[in-house]
Design a protein around this motif. Structure first.
Motif, mmCIF file in Angstrom:
data_model
loop_
_atom_site.group_PDB
_atom_site.id
_atom_site.type_symbol
_atom_site.label_atom_id
_atom_site.label_comp_id
_atom_site.label_asym_id
_atom_site.label_seq_id
_atom_site.Cartn_x
_atom_site.Cartn_y
_atom_site.Cartn_z
ATOM 1 N N UNK A 38 13.658 36.855 -38.312
ATOM 2 C CA UNK A 38 12.715 35.975 -37.622
ATOM 3 C C UNK A 38 11.526 36.768 -37.076
ATOM 4 N N UNK A 39 10.382 36.107 -36.997
ATOM 5 C CA UNK A 39 9.226 36.627 -36.277
ATOM 6 C C UNK A 39 8.835 35.558 -35.273
ATOM 7 N N UNK A 40 8.812 35.919 -34.005
ATOM 8 C CA UNK A 40 8.515 34.947 -32.937
ATOM 9 C C UNK A 40 9.378 33.694 -33.048
ATOM 10 N N UNK A 41 10.650 33.867 -33.404
ATOM 11 C CA UNK A 41 11.587 32.760 -33.459
ATOM 12 C C UNK A 41 11.554 31.930 -34.723
ATOM 13 N N UNK A 42 10.715 32.294 -35.699
ATOM 14 C CA UNK A 42 10.606 31.538 -36.950
ATOM 15 C C UNK A 42 11.235 32.362 -38.072
ATOM 16 N N UNK A 43 12.209 31.763 -38.760
ATOM 17 C CA UNK A 43 12.863 32.465 -39.869
ATOM 18 C C UNK A 43 11.919 32.508 -41.065
ATOM 19 N N UNK A 44 11.710 33.707 -41.598
ATOM 20 C CA UNK A 44 10.828 33.857 -42.759
ATOM 21 C C UNK A 44 11.488 34.620 -43.897
ATOM 22 N N UNK A 45 12.639 35.225 -43.651
ATOM 23 C CA UNK A 45 13.325 35.980 -44.697
ATOM 24 C C UNK A 45 14.808 36.066 -44.374
ATOM 25 N N UNK A 46 15.578 36.398 -45.397
ATOM 26 C CA UNK A 46 17.004 36.640 -45.226
ATOM 27 C C UNK A 46 17.387 37.863 -46.049
ATOM 28 N N UNK A 47 18.519 38.402 -45.704
ATOM 29 C CA UNK A 47 19.166 39.367 -46.597
ATOM 30 C C UNK A 47 20.421 38.668 -47.078
ATOM 31 N N UNK A 48 20.499 38.476 -48.359
ATOM 32 C CA UNK A 48 21.646 37.816 -48.982
ATOM 33 C C UNK A 48 22.542 38.903 -49.558
ATOM 34 N N UNK A 49 23.840 38.777 -49.345
ATOM 35 C CA UNK A 49 24.778 39.798 -49.794
ATOM 36 C C UNK A 49 24.705 40.104 -51.279
ATOM 37 N N UNK A 50 24.412 39.106 -52.108
ATOM 38 C CA UNK A 50 24.351 39.314 -53.556
ATOM 39 C C UNK A 50 22.933 39.488 -54.093
ATOM 40 N N UNK A 51 21.942 38.932 -53.407
ATOM 41 C CA UNK A 51 20.579 38.908 -53.948
ATOM 42 C C UNK A 51 19.594 39.807 -53.202
ATOM 43 N N UNK A 52 20.036 40.437 -52.147
ATOM 44 C CA UNK A 52 19.162 41.338 -51.399
ATOM 45 C C UNK A 52 18.200 40.596 -50.490
ATOM 46 N N UNK A 53 17.038 41.200 -50.271
ATOM 47 C CA UNK A 53 16.037 40.621 -49.373
ATOM 48 C C UNK A 53 15.335 39.471 -50.084
#
Length: 111
Positions: A33-48
Protein backbone atom coordinates in the motif's frame (compact mmCIF):
# COMPACT_ATOMS: atom_id res chain seq x y z
CA UNK A 1 3.46 -20.88 -1.58
CA UNK A 2 4.17 -18.03 0.84
CA UNK A 3 6.45 -15.09 0.11
CA UNK A 4 9.95 -14.88 1.52
CA UNK A 5 11.56 -12.07 3.47
CA UNK A 6 13.90 -11.55 0.48
CA UNK A 7 10.95 -11.11 -1.89
CA UNK A 8 9.38 -8.58 0.47
CA UNK A 9 12.63 -6.62 0.84
CA UNK A 10 13.10 -6.57 -2.95
CA UNK A 11 9.55 -5.29 -3.57
CA UNK A 12 9.87 -2.58 -0.94
CA UNK A 13 13.15 -1.47 -2.53
CA UNK A 14 11.55 -1.40 -5.98
CA UNK A 15 8.64 0.75 -4.80
CA UNK A 16 10.57 3.00 -2.42
CA UNK A 17 9.81 5.94 -4.73
CA UNK A 18 6.11 5.84 -3.75
CA UNK A 19 6.67 5.94 0.02
CA UNK A 20 5.17 5.86 2.55
CA UNK A 21 4.68 2.13 2.06
CA UNK A 22 2.85 -0.29 4.30
CA UNK A 23 2.24 -4.00 3.86
CA UNK A 24 -0.16 -6.65 5.01
CA UNK A 25 0.21 -10.40 4.66
CA UNK A 26 -2.86 -12.02 3.16
CA UNK A 27 -3.65 -15.46 1.74
CA UNK A 28 -0.03 -16.54 1.50
CA UNK A 29 0.97 -13.33 -0.23
CA UNK A 30 1.63 -9.71 0.64
CA UNK A 31 -0.34 -6.58 -0.21
CA UNK A 32 1.63 -3.36 -0.73
CA UNK A 33 0.00 0.00 0.00
CA UNK A 34 0.92 3.65 -0.47
CA UNK A 35 -1.00 6.03 1.81
CA UNK A 36 -3.47 3.23 2.55
CA UNK A 37 -4.21 2.38 -1.11
CA UNK A 38 -3.26 -1.08 -2.37
CA UNK A 39 -1.35 -0.85 -5.65
CA UNK A 40 0.65 -4.08 -5.77
CA UNK A 41 0.93 -7.56 -4.32
CA UNK A 42 3.51 -10.25 -4.04
CA UNK A 43 1.93 -13.51 -5.09
CA UNK A 44 3.60 -16.72 -3.96
CA UNK A 45 3.56 -18.22 -7.47
CA UNK A 46 3.64 -15.14 -9.72
CA UNK A 47 5.95 -12.76 -7.87
CA UNK A 48 5.40 -9.01 -7.77
CA UNK A 49 2.20 -7.90 -9.47
CA UNK A 50 0.81 -4.41 -9.98
CA UNK A 51 -2.85 -3.45 -9.84
CA UNK A 52 -4.40 -2.41 -13.11
CA UNK A 53 -7.59 -0.49 -13.75
CA UNK A 54 -9.01 1.51 -16.63
CA UNK A 55 -6.65 2.59 -19.42
CA UNK A 56 -3.67 1.45 -17.35
CA UNK A 57 -4.63 -2.16 -18.15
CA UNK A 58 -4.05 -1.48 -21.86
CA UNK A 59 -0.65 0.02 -21.04
CA UNK A 60 0.33 -3.02 -18.97
CA UNK A 61 -0.75 -5.43 -21.67
CA UNK A 62 1.21 -3.39 -24.22
CA UNK A 63 4.32 -3.90 -22.09
CA UNK A 64 3.80 -7.67 -22.19
CA UNK A 65 2.42 -7.97 -18.66
CA UNK A 66 0.08 -10.88 -18.00
CA UNK A 67 -3.00 -10.91 -15.83
CA UNK A 68 -3.36 -13.14 -12.79
CA UNK A 69 -6.13 -15.63 -13.48
CA UNK A 70 -7.21 -18.78 -11.73
CA UNK A 71 -9.84 -21.48 -12.19
CA UNK A 72 -12.75 -21.43 -9.77
CA UNK A 73 -13.17 -24.68 -7.91
CA UNK A 74 -16.67 -24.17 -6.51
CA UNK A 75 -19.88 -22.25 -6.93
CA UNK A 76 -21.98 -21.50 -9.98
CA UNK A 77 -18.91 -20.59 -12.04
CA UNK A 78 -16.81 -23.61 -11.00
CA UNK A 79 -14.31 -24.64 -13.65
CA UNK A 80 -14.31 -21.23 -15.29
CA UNK A 81 -11.45 -18.75 -15.36
CA UNK A 82 -11.48 -15.77 -13.02
CA UNK A 83 -9.31 -12.71 -13.64
CA UNK A 84 -7.89 -10.71 -10.79
CA UNK A 85 -6.98 -7.00 -11.22
CA UNK A 86 -3.22 -7.67 -11.00
CA UNK A 87 -0.62 -7.95 -13.76
CA UNK A 88 3.00 -9.09 -13.70
CA UNK A 89 5.63 -6.38 -13.74
CA UNK A 90 7.30 -5.92 -17.12
CA UNK A 91 10.85 -7.25 -17.36
CA UNK A 92 12.13 -3.66 -17.53
CA UNK A 93 10.83 -2.96 -14.01
CA UNK A 94 11.79 -6.22 -12.28
CA UNK A 95 15.10 -4.82 -11.01
CA UNK A 96 14.73 -1.11 -11.69
CA UNK A 97 13.32 0.96 -8.79
CA UNK A 98 12.85 4.00 -11.03
CA UNK A 99 10.75 2.05 -13.55
CA UNK A 100 8.83 0.12 -10.88
CA UNK A 101 8.02 3.25 -8.89
CA UNK A 102 6.87 5.02 -12.06
CA UNK A 103 4.47 2.13 -12.75
CA UNK A 104 3.24 2.24 -9.16
CA UNK A 105 2.54 5.97 -9.39
CA UNK A 106 0.71 5.35 -12.68
CA UNK A 107 -1.37 2.59 -11.09
CA UNK A 108 -2.27 4.83 -8.17
CA UNK A 109 -3.71 7.47 -10.52
CA UNK A 110 -6.39 4.94 -11.54
CA UNK A 111 -7.25 3.71 -8.04
Amino acid sequence: MSVSDDQIAHALELFDGVAPLTTRKMMGGLCIYSDGVIFAIIHGDHGIMIKGKGDFVTELEGMGCTRWTYTRDRGAKAGGPTGMPYWTLPDSAQDDPTAASALARRALTFL
